[in-house]
Design an enzyme around this catalytic site. Structure first.
Site, PDB file in Angstrom:
ATOM      1  N   MET A   1      43.161  44.898  40.307  1.00  0.00           N
ATOM      2  CA  MET A   1      42.887  43.478  40.581  1.00  0.00           C
ATOM      3  C   MET A   1      44.093  42.671  41.030  1.00  0.00           C
ATOM      4  O   MET A   1      43.951  41.492  41.283  1.00  0.00           O
ATOM      5  CB  MET A   1      42.275  42.825  39.348  1.00  0.00           C
ATOM      6  CG  MET A   1      43.255  42.669  38.231  1.00  0.00           C
ATOM      7  SD  MET A   1      43.933  44.290  37.713  1.00  0.00           S
ATOM      8  CE  MET A   1      42.532  45.152  37.099  1.00  0.00           C
ATOM      9  N   PRO A   2      45.266  43.256  41.100  1.00  0.00           N
ATOM     10  CA  PRO A   2      46.331  42.427  41.689  1.00  0.00           C
ATOM     11  C   PRO A   2      45.949  42.057  43.114  1.00  0.00           C
ATOM     12  O   PRO A   2      45.425  42.883  43.866  1.00  0.00           O
ATOM     13  CB  PRO A   2      47.562  43.347  41.669  1.00  0.00           C
ATOM     14  CG  PRO A   2      47.278  44.347  40.615  1.00  0.00           C
ATOM     15  CD  PRO A   2      45.788  44.572  40.688  1.00  0.00           C
TER      16      PRO A   2
END
Lengths: 81, 81, 81, 81, 81, 81
Positions: free
Chosen positions: E1-2
Protein backbone atom coordinates in the site's frame (compact mmCIF):
# COMPACT_ATOMS: atom_id res chain seq x y z
CA UNK A 1 -14.97 20.95 2.09
CA UNK A 2 -14.29 17.30 1.47
CA UNK A 3 -11.82 17.13 -1.40
CA UNK A 4 -11.46 13.87 -3.33
CA UNK A 5 -8.75 13.32 -5.92
CA UNK A 6 -8.90 10.26 -8.19
CA UNK A 7 -5.75 9.28 -10.09
CA UNK A 8 -6.73 6.85 -12.84
CA UNK A 9 -5.54 5.87 -16.28
CA UNK A 10 -6.94 7.95 -19.11
CA UNK A 11 -9.37 6.59 -21.66
CA UNK A 12 -12.73 6.50 -19.90
CA UNK A 13 -15.59 8.39 -21.57
CA UNK A 14 -17.00 11.73 -20.42
CA UNK A 15 -20.06 9.83 -19.24
CA UNK A 16 -17.98 7.44 -17.10
CA UNK A 17 -16.10 10.36 -15.57
CA UNK A 18 -19.29 12.21 -14.71
CA UNK A 19 -20.85 9.06 -13.21
CA UNK A 20 -17.70 8.46 -11.17
CA UNK A 21 -17.77 11.98 -9.72
CA UNK A 22 -21.51 11.79 -9.05
CA UNK A 23 -21.32 8.46 -7.20
CA UNK A 24 -18.36 9.64 -5.12
CA UNK A 25 -20.09 12.92 -4.25
CA UNK A 26 -23.21 11.02 -3.17
CA UNK A 27 -21.23 8.51 -1.08
CA UNK A 28 -19.17 11.20 0.65
CA UNK A 29 -22.25 13.28 1.47
CA UNK A 30 -24.37 10.36 2.73
CA UNK A 31 -21.65 8.84 4.90
CA UNK A 32 -19.83 11.91 6.27
CA UNK A 33 -22.85 14.21 6.46
CA UNK A 34 -21.06 16.90 4.44
CA UNK A 35 -23.46 18.96 2.27
CA UNK A 36 -23.22 18.18 -1.47
CA UNK A 37 -22.54 21.86 -2.15
CA UNK A 38 -19.26 21.65 -0.25
CA UNK A 39 -17.78 18.59 -2.00
CA UNK A 40 -15.05 18.92 -4.64
CA UNK A 41 -13.96 15.95 -6.77
CA UNK A 42 -11.03 16.02 -9.20
CA UNK A 43 -10.25 13.25 -11.69
CA UNK A 44 -6.61 13.30 -12.71
CA UNK A 45 -5.98 11.05 -15.73
CA UNK A 46 -2.60 9.63 -16.71
CA UNK A 47 -1.09 7.42 -19.40
CA UNK A 48 -0.66 3.80 -18.28
CA UNK A 49 3.09 4.26 -18.67
CA UNK A 50 3.11 6.77 -15.82
CA UNK A 51 1.98 4.13 -13.31
CA UNK A 52 4.03 1.28 -11.86
CA UNK A 53 2.17 -1.32 -9.84
CA UNK A 54 3.82 -4.29 -8.23
CA UNK A 55 7.03 -3.53 -10.10
CA UNK A 56 5.52 -3.39 -13.61
CA UNK A 57 4.69 -0.40 -15.77
CA UNK A 58 0.99 -0.52 -16.67
CA UNK A 59 -0.32 -0.78 -20.21
CA UNK A 60 -2.80 1.86 -21.35
CA UNK A 61 -6.44 1.33 -20.48
CA UNK A 62 -8.35 -0.92 -22.88
CA UNK A 63 -12.10 -1.30 -22.50
CA UNK A 64 -13.49 -4.84 -22.89
CA UNK A 65 -16.80 -5.64 -24.66
CA UNK A 66 -18.73 -5.13 -21.40
CA UNK A 67 -16.68 -2.15 -20.22
CA UNK A 68 -14.35 -4.19 -18.06
CA UNK A 69 -10.75 -2.98 -17.68
CA UNK A 70 -8.83 -5.65 -19.63
CA UNK A 71 -5.38 -4.20 -19.00
CA UNK A 72 -6.15 -3.77 -15.31
CA UNK A 73 -7.22 -7.40 -14.94
CA UNK A 74 -4.06 -8.58 -16.65
CA UNK A 75 -1.84 -6.38 -14.50
CA UNK A 76 -3.54 -7.61 -11.34
CA UNK A 77 -3.01 -11.25 -12.32
CA UNK A 78 0.63 -10.57 -13.09
CA UNK A 79 1.18 -8.86 -9.72
CA UNK A 80 -0.38 -11.84 -7.95
CA UNK A 81 1.55 -14.58 -9.70
CA UNK B 1 -4.26 1.09 -9.89
CA UNK B 2 -6.91 3.69 -9.31
CA UNK B 3 -5.77 5.76 -6.34
CA UNK B 4 -8.32 7.88 -4.47
CA UNK B 5 -7.33 10.35 -1.78
CA UNK B 6 -10.01 11.94 0.41
CA UNK B 7 -9.10 15.02 2.43
CA UNK B 8 -11.77 15.56 5.07
CA UNK B 9 -12.05 17.01 8.55
CA UNK B 10 -11.28 14.61 11.37
CA UNK B 11 -13.88 13.32 13.76
CA UNK B 12 -15.81 10.68 11.84
CA UNK B 13 -15.99 7.21 13.44
CA UNK B 14 -14.02 4.18 12.29
CA UNK B 15 -17.26 2.78 10.93
CA UNK B 16 -17.92 5.91 8.84
CA UNK B 17 -14.38 5.81 7.47
CA UNK B 18 -14.67 2.16 6.50
CA UNK B 19 -18.07 2.73 4.86
CA UNK B 20 -16.67 5.69 2.96
CA UNK B 21 -13.76 3.64 1.59
CA UNK B 22 -16.02 0.72 0.74
CA UNK B 23 -18.56 2.80 -1.19
CA UNK B 24 -15.81 4.62 -3.08
CA UNK B 25 -14.08 1.34 -3.96
CA UNK B 26 -17.37 -0.09 -5.23
CA UNK B 27 -18.18 3.01 -7.28
CA UNK B 28 -14.73 3.18 -8.85
CA UNK B 29 -14.76 -0.50 -9.76
CA UNK B 30 -18.29 -0.54 -11.17
CA UNK B 31 -17.89 2.61 -13.27
CA UNK B 32 -14.29 2.35 -14.49
CA UNK B 33 -14.12 -1.43 -14.76
CA UNK B 34 -10.98 -1.56 -12.59
CA UNK B 35 -10.76 -4.75 -10.48
CA UNK B 36 -11.44 -4.18 -6.74
CA UNK B 37 -8.05 -5.75 -5.96
CA UNK B 38 -6.26 -2.89 -7.71
CA UNK B 39 -8.02 0.02 -5.96
CA UNK B 40 -6.30 2.02 -3.21
CA UNK B 41 -8.19 4.56 -1.09
CA UNK B 42 -6.57 6.86 1.46
CA UNK B 43 -8.50 9.03 3.91
CA UNK B 44 -6.42 11.96 5.09
CA UNK B 45 -8.02 13.68 8.09
CA UNK B 46 -7.30 17.25 9.18
CA UNK B 47 -8.37 19.70 11.88
CA UNK B 48 -11.03 22.15 10.70
CA UNK B 49 -8.53 24.95 11.28
CA UNK B 50 -6.34 23.61 8.47
CA UNK B 51 -9.04 24.25 5.86
CA UNK B 52 -10.12 27.60 4.45
CA UNK B 53 -13.23 27.61 2.29
CA UNK B 54 -14.63 30.72 0.66
CA UNK B 55 -12.25 32.85 2.70
CA UNK B 56 -13.16 31.45 6.13
CA UNK B 57 -11.30 28.99 8.34
CA UNK B 58 -13.56 26.02 9.06
CA UNK B 59 -14.67 25.00 12.55
CA UNK B 60 -13.98 21.44 13.63
CA UNK B 61 -16.45 18.78 12.60
CA UNK B 62 -19.49 18.44 14.88
CA UNK B 63 -21.91 15.58 14.34
CA UNK B 64 -25.62 16.46 14.57
CA UNK B 65 -28.26 14.16 16.16
CA UNK B 66 -28.76 12.33 12.86
CA UNK B 67 -25.10 12.34 11.86
CA UNK B 68 -25.36 15.47 9.73
CA UNK B 69 -22.32 17.75 9.50
CA UNK B 70 -23.51 20.82 11.46
CA UNK B 71 -20.33 22.84 11.02
CA UNK B 72 -20.23 22.05 7.29
CA UNK B 73 -23.82 23.26 6.79
CA UNK B 74 -23.07 26.50 8.63
CA UNK B 75 -19.89 27.12 6.63
CA UNK B 76 -21.71 26.51 3.36
CA UNK B 77 -24.43 28.98 4.28
CA UNK B 78 -21.83 31.57 5.24
CA UNK B 79 -19.95 31.14 1.93
CA UNK B 80 -23.21 31.63 0.03
CA UNK B 81 -24.43 34.73 1.79
CA UNK C 1 -12.95 25.25 -7.62
CA UNK C 2 -9.32 26.19 -7.31
CA UNK C 3 -7.82 23.84 -4.74
CA UNK C 4 -4.53 24.79 -3.07
CA UNK C 5 -2.62 22.42 -0.81
CA UNK C 6 0.31 23.72 1.26
CA UNK C 7 2.71 21.18 2.75
CA UNK C 8 4.78 22.93 5.43
CA UNK C 9 6.51 22.06 8.67
CA UNK C 10 4.32 22.24 11.76
CA UNK C 11 4.76 24.83 14.44
CA UNK C 12 3.26 28.01 13.04
CA UNK C 13 0.53 29.68 15.11
CA UNK C 14 -3.19 29.58 14.32
CA UNK C 15 -2.90 33.21 13.34
CA UNK C 16 -0.09 32.52 10.85
CA UNK C 17 -2.08 29.67 9.34
CA UNK C 18 -5.18 31.80 8.91
CA UNK C 19 -3.17 34.66 7.38
CA UNK C 20 -1.49 32.23 5.01
CA UNK C 21 -4.84 30.87 3.81
CA UNK C 22 -6.32 34.35 3.51
CA UNK C 23 -3.45 35.73 1.44
CA UNK C 24 -3.46 32.70 -0.85
CA UNK C 25 -7.23 32.91 -1.33
CA UNK C 26 -6.96 36.60 -2.21
CA UNK C 27 -4.08 36.05 -4.64
CA UNK C 28 -5.81 33.15 -6.40
CA UNK C 29 -9.06 35.07 -6.75
CA UNK C 30 -7.47 38.31 -7.97
CA UNK C 31 -5.17 36.66 -10.51
CA UNK C 32 -7.30 33.81 -11.85
CA UNK C 33 -10.66 35.54 -11.58
CA UNK C 34 -12.14 32.65 -9.59
CA UNK C 35 -14.77 33.78 -7.06
CA UNK C 36 -13.58 33.64 -3.42
CA UNK C 37 -16.54 31.41 -2.55
CA UNK C 38 -15.16 28.66 -4.81
CA UNK C 39 -11.60 28.53 -3.42
CA UNK C 40 -10.46 25.76 -1.07
CA UNK C 41 -7.11 25.92 0.74
CA UNK C 42 -5.68 23.08 2.85
CA UNK C 43 -2.60 23.43 5.05
CA UNK C 44 -1.00 20.06 5.71
CA UNK C 45 1.60 20.25 8.50
CA UNK C 46 4.41 17.76 9.03
CA UNK C 47 7.31 17.18 11.39
CA UNK C 48 10.64 18.42 10.00
CA UNK C 49 11.85 14.82 10.04
CA UNK C 50 9.32 13.90 7.37
CA UNK C 51 10.96 16.23 4.82
CA UNK C 52 14.24 15.70 2.99
CA UNK C 53 15.58 18.62 1.00
CA UNK C 54 18.80 18.50 -0.97
CA UNK C 55 19.67 15.17 0.62
CA UNK C 56 19.26 16.25 4.26
CA UNK C 57 16.43 15.57 6.70
CA UNK C 58 15.08 18.90 7.96
CA UNK C 59 15.09 19.96 11.59
CA UNK C 60 11.79 20.99 13.15
CA UNK C 61 10.63 24.54 12.62
CA UNK C 62 12.11 27.07 15.06
CA UNK C 63 10.81 30.66 15.05
CA UNK C 64 13.45 33.41 15.34
CA UNK C 65 12.94 36.62 17.34
CA UNK C 66 11.31 38.34 14.35
CA UNK C 67 9.36 35.28 13.20
CA UNK C 68 11.97 34.21 10.67
CA UNK C 69 12.38 30.47 10.00
CA UNK C 70 15.80 29.74 11.55
CA UNK C 71 15.88 26.06 10.67
CA UNK C 72 14.81 26.81 7.10
CA UNK C 73 17.56 29.36 6.63
CA UNK C 74 20.14 26.91 7.91
CA UNK C 75 18.89 24.11 5.68
CA UNK C 76 18.95 26.37 2.65
CA UNK C 77 22.54 27.41 3.36
CA UNK C 78 23.55 23.79 3.77
CA UNK C 79 21.92 22.79 0.47
CA UNK C 80 23.75 25.61 -1.30
CA UNK C 81 27.21 24.98 0.06
CA UNK D 1 10.73 23.42 1.85
CA UNK D 2 7.17 24.68 1.72
CA UNK D 3 5.48 22.95 -1.19
CA UNK D 4 2.32 24.46 -2.65
CA UNK D 5 0.21 22.70 -5.27
CA UNK D 6 -2.57 24.56 -7.05
CA UNK D 7 -5.18 22.54 -8.95
CA UNK D 8 -7.06 24.90 -11.27
CA UNK D 9 -8.84 24.75 -14.58
CA UNK D 10 -6.65 25.28 -17.63
CA UNK D 11 -6.84 28.32 -19.81
CA UNK D 12 -5.07 31.06 -17.89
CA UNK D 13 -2.19 32.83 -19.68
CA UNK D 14 1.49 32.27 -18.96
CA UNK D 15 1.51 35.70 -17.35
CA UNK D 16 -1.36 34.84 -15.00
CA UNK D 17 0.37 31.59 -14.01
CA UNK D 18 3.63 33.35 -13.26
CA UNK D 19 1.86 36.07 -11.24
CA UNK D 20 -0.02 33.42 -9.31
CA UNK D 21 3.19 31.59 -8.39
CA UNK D 22 4.96 34.84 -7.50
CA UNK D 23 2.19 36.09 -5.19
CA UNK D 24 1.92 32.70 -3.47
CA UNK D 25 5.70 32.51 -2.99
CA UNK D 26 5.74 36.00 -1.48
CA UNK D 27 2.81 35.30 0.85
CA UNK D 28 4.27 31.98 2.06
CA UNK D 29 7.67 33.54 2.73
CA UNK D 30 6.35 36.63 4.48
CA UNK D 31 3.91 34.79 6.73
CA UNK D 32 5.77 31.56 7.54
CA UNK D 33 9.28 33.03 7.54
CA UNK D 34 10.51 30.40 5.07
CA UNK D 35 13.25 31.71 2.75
CA UNK D 36 12.07 32.32 -0.85
CA UNK D 37 14.84 30.01 -2.09
CA UNK D 38 13.21 27.04 -0.35
CA UNK D 39 9.67 27.47 -1.71
CA UNK D 40 8.31 25.25 -4.49
CA UNK D 41 5.01 26.00 -6.23
CA UNK D 42 3.35 23.71 -8.78
CA UNK D 43 0.33 24.68 -10.87
CA UNK D 44 -1.56 21.63 -12.07
CA UNK D 45 -4.09 22.52 -14.76
CA UNK D 46 -7.11 20.42 -15.71
CA UNK D 47 -10.05 20.50 -18.12
CA UNK D 48 -13.26 21.75 -16.50
CA UNK D 49 -14.78 18.33 -17.15
CA UNK D 50 -12.36 16.76 -14.69
CA UNK D 51 -13.82 18.73 -11.77
CA UNK D 52 -17.15 18.18 -10.03
CA UNK D 53 -18.23 20.82 -7.57
CA UNK D 54 -21.45 20.65 -5.61
CA UNK D 55 -22.59 17.73 -7.74
CA UNK D 56 -22.07 19.38 -11.14
CA UNK D 57 -19.30 18.90 -13.68
CA UNK D 58 -17.65 22.25 -14.36
CA UNK D 59 -17.57 23.92 -17.77
CA UNK D 60 -14.18 24.90 -19.15
CA UNK D 61 -12.72 28.20 -18.05
CA UNK D 62 -13.94 31.24 -20.01
CA UNK D 63 -12.34 34.62 -19.41
CA UNK D 64 -14.73 37.60 -19.23
CA UNK D 65 -13.94 41.06 -20.68
CA UNK D 66 -12.18 42.09 -17.46
CA UNK D 67 -10.52 38.72 -16.85
CA UNK D 68 -13.22 37.46 -14.50
CA UNK D 69 -13.97 33.72 -14.45
CA UNK D 70 -17.43 33.59 -16.06
CA UNK D 71 -17.85 29.84 -15.83
CA UNK D 72 -16.73 29.86 -12.20
CA UNK D 73 -19.27 32.51 -11.25
CA UNK D 74 -22.05 30.57 -12.93
CA UNK D 75 -21.05 27.30 -11.25
CA UNK D 76 -20.93 28.98 -7.86
CA UNK D 77 -24.42 30.43 -8.32
CA UNK D 78 -25.75 27.03 -9.37
CA UNK D 79 -24.20 25.32 -6.32
CA UNK D 80 -25.81 27.91 -4.06
CA UNK D 81 -29.32 27.79 -5.47
CA UNK E 1 0.00 0.00 0.00
CA UNK E 2 2.82 2.49 -0.11
CA UNK E 3 1.87 5.11 -2.67
CA UNK E 4 4.60 7.29 -4.18
CA UNK E 5 3.86 10.28 -6.40
CA UNK E 6 6.69 11.97 -8.30
CA UNK E 7 6.05 15.43 -9.75
CA UNK E 8 8.78 16.18 -12.29
CA UNK E 9 9.20 18.18 -15.47
CA UNK E 10 8.24 16.36 -18.65
CA UNK E 11 10.75 15.29 -21.24
CA UNK E 12 12.42 12.20 -19.84
CA UNK E 13 12.31 9.06 -22.00
CA UNK E 14 10.07 6.05 -21.37
CA UNK E 15 13.18 4.19 -20.30
CA UNK E 16 14.10 6.82 -17.71
CA UNK E 17 10.55 6.79 -16.35
CA UNK E 18 10.51 3.03 -16.03
CA UNK E 19 13.93 3.00 -14.33
CA UNK E 20 12.80 5.70 -11.93
CA UNK E 21 9.71 3.71 -10.93
CA UNK E 22 11.71 0.50 -10.60
CA UNK E 23 14.39 2.02 -8.37
CA UNK E 24 11.80 3.69 -6.16
CA UNK E 25 9.78 0.47 -5.85
CA UNK E 26 12.93 -1.44 -4.86
CA UNK E 27 14.01 1.17 -2.32
CA UNK E 28 10.57 1.39 -0.72
CA UNK E 29 10.27 -2.39 -0.46
CA UNK E 30 13.76 -2.97 0.90
CA UNK E 31 13.63 -0.21 3.50
CA UNK E 32 10.01 -0.35 4.68
CA UNK E 33 9.51 -4.09 4.29
CA UNK E 34 6.39 -3.59 2.18
CA UNK E 35 5.92 -6.33 -0.44
CA UNK E 36 6.66 -5.19 -4.03
CA UNK E 37 3.18 -6.32 -5.06
CA UNK E 38 1.62 -3.67 -2.82
CA UNK E 39 3.61 -0.66 -4.06
CA UNK E 40 2.10 1.93 -6.41
CA UNK E 41 4.22 4.62 -8.07
CA UNK E 42 2.82 7.46 -10.17
CA UNK E 43 4.96 9.85 -12.24
CA UNK E 44 3.15 13.11 -12.89
CA UNK E 45 4.91 15.18 -15.55
CA UNK E 46 4.51 18.93 -16.02
CA UNK E 47 5.81 21.71 -18.29
CA UNK E 48 8.65 23.68 -16.71
CA UNK E 49 6.42 26.75 -16.78
CA UNK E 50 4.10 25.13 -14.25
CA UNK E 51 6.82 25.09 -11.58
CA UNK E 52 8.17 28.05 -9.60
CA UNK E 53 11.25 27.40 -7.50
CA UNK E 54 12.92 30.07 -5.38
CA UNK E 55 10.75 32.73 -7.01
CA UNK E 56 11.57 31.86 -10.65
CA UNK E 57 9.50 29.98 -13.22
CA UNK E 58 11.50 26.98 -14.45
CA UNK E 59 12.55 26.49 -18.05
CA UNK E 60 11.57 23.24 -19.74
CA UNK E 61 13.79 20.22 -19.19
CA UNK E 62 16.81 20.03 -21.51
CA UNK E 63 19.00 16.92 -21.47
CA UNK E 64 22.77 17.50 -21.58
CA UNK E 65 25.20 15.30 -23.57
CA UNK E 66 25.55 12.94 -20.60
CA UNK E 67 21.90 13.06 -19.60
CA UNK E 68 22.39 15.75 -16.98
CA UNK E 69 19.53 18.21 -16.36
CA UNK E 70 20.99 21.44 -17.77
CA UNK E 71 17.98 23.62 -16.99
CA UNK E 72 17.80 22.22 -13.45
CA UNK E 73 21.45 23.00 -12.78
CA UNK E 74 20.99 26.56 -14.01
CA UNK E 75 17.86 27.10 -11.91
CA UNK E 76 19.61 25.77 -8.83
CA UNK E 77 22.54 28.13 -9.32
CA UNK E 78 20.18 31.05 -9.78
CA UNK E 79 18.28 30.20 -6.58
CA UNK E 80 21.53 30.04 -4.68
CA UNK E 81 23.06 33.28 -5.86
CA UNK F 1 12.42 20.68 -8.45
CA UNK F 2 11.42 17.04 -8.46
CA UNK F 3 8.91 16.60 -5.65
CA UNK F 4 8.27 13.11 -4.30
CA UNK F 5 5.50 12.35 -1.83
CA UNK F 6 5.37 8.95 -0.12
CA UNK F 7 2.13 7.94 1.62
CA UNK F 8 2.88 4.98 3.90
CA UNK F 9 1.58 3.54 7.13
CA UNK F 10 3.14 4.98 10.27
CA UNK F 11 5.43 3.01 12.53
CA UNK F 12 8.78 2.94 10.75
CA UNK F 13 11.78 4.23 12.70
CA UNK F 14 13.47 7.59 12.12
CA UNK F 15 16.35 5.67 10.60
CA UNK F 16 14.11 3.88 8.11
CA UNK F 17 12.49 7.16 7.13
CA UNK F 18 15.83 8.85 6.55
CA UNK F 19 17.13 5.88 4.53
CA UNK F 20 13.97 5.90 2.46
CA UNK F 21 14.35 9.60 1.63
CA UNK F 22 18.06 9.21 0.90
CA UNK F 23 17.59 6.29 -1.49
CA UNK F 24 14.76 8.04 -3.31
CA UNK F 25 16.76 11.26 -3.63
CA UNK F 26 19.72 9.31 -5.05
CA UNK F 27 17.57 7.38 -7.51
CA UNK F 28 15.75 10.49 -8.74
CA UNK F 29 18.99 12.41 -9.22
CA UNK F 30 20.86 9.58 -10.96
CA UNK F 31 18.05 8.70 -13.35
CA UNK F 32 16.51 12.09 -14.16
CA UNK F 33 19.71 14.12 -13.97
CA UNK F 34 18.16 16.58 -11.51
CA UNK F 35 20.70 18.02 -9.04
CA UNK F 36 20.36 16.62 -5.48
CA UNK F 37 20.01 20.17 -4.17
CA UNK F 38 16.73 20.58 -6.06
CA UNK F 39 14.98 17.42 -4.84
CA UNK F 40 12.26 17.52 -2.18
CA UNK F 41 10.91 14.34 -0.58
CA UNK F 42 7.98 14.24 1.84
CA UNK F 43 6.95 11.16 3.83
CA UNK F 44 3.31 11.34 4.88
CA UNK F 45 2.46 8.69 7.47
CA UNK F 46 -1.03 7.41 8.21
CA UNK F 47 -2.74 4.90 10.51
CA UNK F 48 -3.47 1.59 8.79
CA UNK F 49 -7.17 2.28 9.28
CA UNK F 50 -6.97 5.23 6.89
CA UNK F 51 -6.06 2.97 3.95
CA UNK F 52 -8.34 0.60 2.06
CA UNK F 53 -6.68 -1.75 -0.39
CA UNK F 54 -8.59 -4.24 -2.50
CA UNK F 55 -11.73 -3.54 -0.48
CA UNK F 56 -10.23 -4.16 2.99
CA UNK F 57 -9.15 -1.65 5.63
CA UNK F 58 -5.48 -2.25 6.46
CA UNK F 59 -4.21 -3.23 9.90
CA UNK F 60 -1.54 -1.03 11.46
CA UNK F 61 2.05 -1.72 10.49
CA UNK F 62 3.76 -4.51 12.46
CA UNK F 63 7.48 -5.13 11.98
CA UNK F 64 8.54 -8.79 11.73
CA UNK F 65 11.76 -10.18 13.29
CA UNK F 66 13.74 -9.24 10.16
CA UNK F 67 11.97 -5.94 9.57
CA UNK F 68 9.48 -7.37 7.08
CA UNK F 69 6.01 -5.83 6.94
CA UNK F 70 3.85 -8.61 8.40
CA UNK F 71 0.54 -6.78 8.08
CA UNK F 72 1.36 -5.79 4.50
CA UNK F 73 2.12 -9.36 3.49
CA UNK F 74 -1.15 -10.58 5.00
CA UNK F 75 -3.16 -7.85 3.28
CA UNK F 76 -1.56 -8.64 -0.05
CA UNK F 77 -2.39 -12.36 0.29
CA UNK F 78 -5.98 -11.52 1.20
CA UNK F 79 -6.36 -9.23 -1.82
CA UNK F 80 -5.03 -11.97 -4.08
CA UNK F 81 -7.19 -14.83 -2.81
Amino acid sequence: MPYIRCDIRRGRSDEQREQLCTRITEAVSRITGAPVGSILVLVNEHAGGNFMEGGAILPDYVAGPNGEDLAGEAALKRAQS
